[in-house]
Design a protein around this motif. Sequence first.
Motif, short mmCIF file in Angstrom:
data_model
loop_
_atom_site.label_atom_id
_atom_site.label_comp_id
_atom_site.label_asym_id
_atom_site.label_seq_id
_atom_site.Cartn_x
_atom_site.Cartn_y
_atom_site.Cartn_z
N PHE A 253 0.81 -1.21 0.00
CA PHE A 253 0.00 0.00 0.00
C PHE A 253 0.85 1.27 0.00
O PHE A 253 0.30 2.37 0.00
N LEU A 254 2.18 1.13 -0.02
CA LEU A 254 3.05 2.28 0.16
C LEU A 254 3.83 2.60 -1.11
O LEU A 254 4.34 1.70 -1.78
N SER A 255 3.94 3.87 -1.41
CA SER A 255 4.80 4.30 -2.52
C SER A 255 6.20 4.62 -2.02
O SER A 255 7.19 4.45 -2.73
N THR A 256 6.30 5.10 -0.78
CA THR A 256 7.59 5.40 -0.16
C THR A 256 7.93 4.29 0.83
O THR A 256 7.14 4.01 1.73
N LYS A 257 9.07 3.68 0.64
CA LYS A 257 9.45 2.55 1.47
C LYS A 257 10.35 3.00 2.62
O LYS A 257 11.17 3.90 2.47
N LEU A 258 10.18 2.35 3.77
CA LEU A 258 11.10 2.51 4.88
C LEU A 258 11.92 1.23 5.00
O LEU A 258 11.45 0.14 4.66
N SER A 259 13.15 1.36 5.47
CA SER A 259 13.96 0.17 5.70
C SER A 259 13.39 -0.58 6.90
O SER A 259 12.68 -0.01 7.74
N GLU A 260 13.74 -1.85 7.00
CA GLU A 260 13.27 -2.64 8.14
C GLU A 260 13.77 -2.04 9.44
O GLU A 260 13.05 -2.04 10.45
N SER A 261 14.99 -1.52 9.45
CA SER A 261 15.52 -0.93 10.69
C SER A 261 14.70 0.29 11.12
O SER A 261 14.48 0.50 12.32
N GLU A 262 14.22 1.09 10.15
CA GLU A 262 13.38 2.24 10.50
C GLU A 262 12.03 1.78 11.04
O GLU A 262 11.52 2.35 12.02
N TRP A 263 11.45 0.77 10.42
CA TRP A 263 10.20 0.21 10.92
C TRP A 263 10.37 -0.32 12.34
O TRP A 263 9.50 -0.15 13.19
N ARG A 264 11.51 -0.97 12.57
CA ARG A 264 11.72 -1.59 13.89
C ARG A 264 11.89 -0.54 14.99
O ARG A 264 11.41 -0.74 16.11
N ILE A 265 12.52 0.55 14.67
CA ILE A 265 12.64 1.64 15.66
C ILE A 265 11.25 2.12 16.04
O ILE A 265 10.93 2.29 17.23
N ASP A 266 10.40 2.35 15.05
CA ASP A 266 9.03 2.79 15.32
C ASP A 266 8.27 1.74 16.12
O ASP A 266 7.54 2.06 17.07
N TYR A 267 8.44 0.49 15.73
CA TYR A 267 7.76 -0.62 16.40
C TYR A 267 8.15 -0.69 17.87
O TYR A 267 7.30 -0.86 18.76
N ASN A 268 9.44 -0.55 18.15
CA ASN A 268 9.91 -0.62 19.53
C ASN A 268 9.32 0.50 20.39
O ASN A 268 8.85 0.26 21.51
N HIS A 269 9.33 1.71 19.88
CA HIS A 269 8.81 2.83 20.66
C HIS A 269 7.30 2.69 20.89
O HIS A 269 6.81 2.99 21.98
N LEU A 270 6.59 2.23 19.89
CA LEU A 270 5.15 2.04 20.05
C LEU A 270 4.84 0.88 20.99
O LEU A 270 3.84 0.91 21.72
N THR A 271 5.71 -0.13 20.99
CA THR A 271 5.52 -1.24 21.93
C THR A 271 5.63 -0.74 23.37
O THR A 271 4.78 -1.05 24.22
N LEU A 272 6.66 0.04 23.65
CA LEU A 272 6.81 0.59 25.00
C LEU A 272 5.61 1.45 25.37
O LEU A 272 5.04 1.31 26.47
N LEU A 273 5.19 2.32 24.48
CA LEU A 273 4.05 3.19 24.76
C LEU A 273 2.79 2.38 25.04
O LEU A 273 2.09 2.63 26.03
#
Length: 327
Positions: A253-273
């Motif tokens: 669904f995305l035209s702009t891709k993020l690297s897996e490492s960028e996704w994981r940083i977001d995932y980690n912060h949202l997990t803590l929250l």
Amino acid sequence: MTVLQEVYQYLRQSFPEISPEHLTPLSADASDRKYFRLQLQHRSLIATYSENKEENKDFIYIASLLAGHEIPAPKVLQHSNDMRIYLQSDAGSQALLSKISSSTRADNLVTLQQVITQLIAMQWNVHSSIDYEQLHHHRSFDAPLIYRDLFYFKHYFLDLKELAYNEAALLRDFEQLVHNVQNIRHRAFMYRDFQSRNIHFHENQYIFIDFQGGMYGPVLYDLVSLIWQAKAGISAQDKEQLFQHYLTETSKFLSTKLSESEWRIDYNHLTLLRLLQVMGAYGKLGLLHNKKHFLESIEMGIANLKEILPYTFMQEFPAIRQIIKQL
């Protein structure tokens, strides 16, 4: 007049043949909303009563968008003029939580992958058609709302448990986490409380319910809400597989891709929250209001926090680390 009497009088306008025996109250553990199953001759419906008219309007609006995209969800059939009562189709009584609690690990992984694929389609399809300005309750997962979730944890868990902590240091951690979450790039329609009690299995499909808290926000928050739910008991290995599945499916669904490492940083912060917010909810509903389901979930919520404690990203949050070590 009781709520049951008020709902019954409203329904009699459309179904004059019913009697009070046709209405069965249903439980709503964490909600001020009251639900009643209306049993008719050939079908059942769900009547919902809530004094929160803004939240009711949001449910009705989002339900119309889900119907437009043919996403399995309750359909709102009618509502009262004062917006306190609405009638929706019946999504059955089997929550995804009960289904995965009685299935094998392999079956659960397949089930959760199917649900996640359906979630992603919902997030981006609704985002393509929603007018966020039409939402009455919350339009965006912004800084004040993130802080509210964090202070939920402070007031209803830390303070009720009378745990020792450095308040100034904790507030600095909160500020850092809010900053990190605000900088997350991939945002669309965020369900907000996408956990397995809000997903039903009915008539051979997964049906999403209780989406009135939906808003514009980071899409990964919904994945975190699902796979880190304390009572779901999903292993670290399976969480990783589901995270990878989410990345694969959402990339369509995305035209702009993020690297897996960028996704994981977001995932980690949202997990803590999310884990902190959930502990606040367990504290309020369990410790304060003595609701059994939430009291039983506290130890499992603590186990989730202990699981992320060794993660490298937790070095950013020394005060929160010290609190988790006390638990």
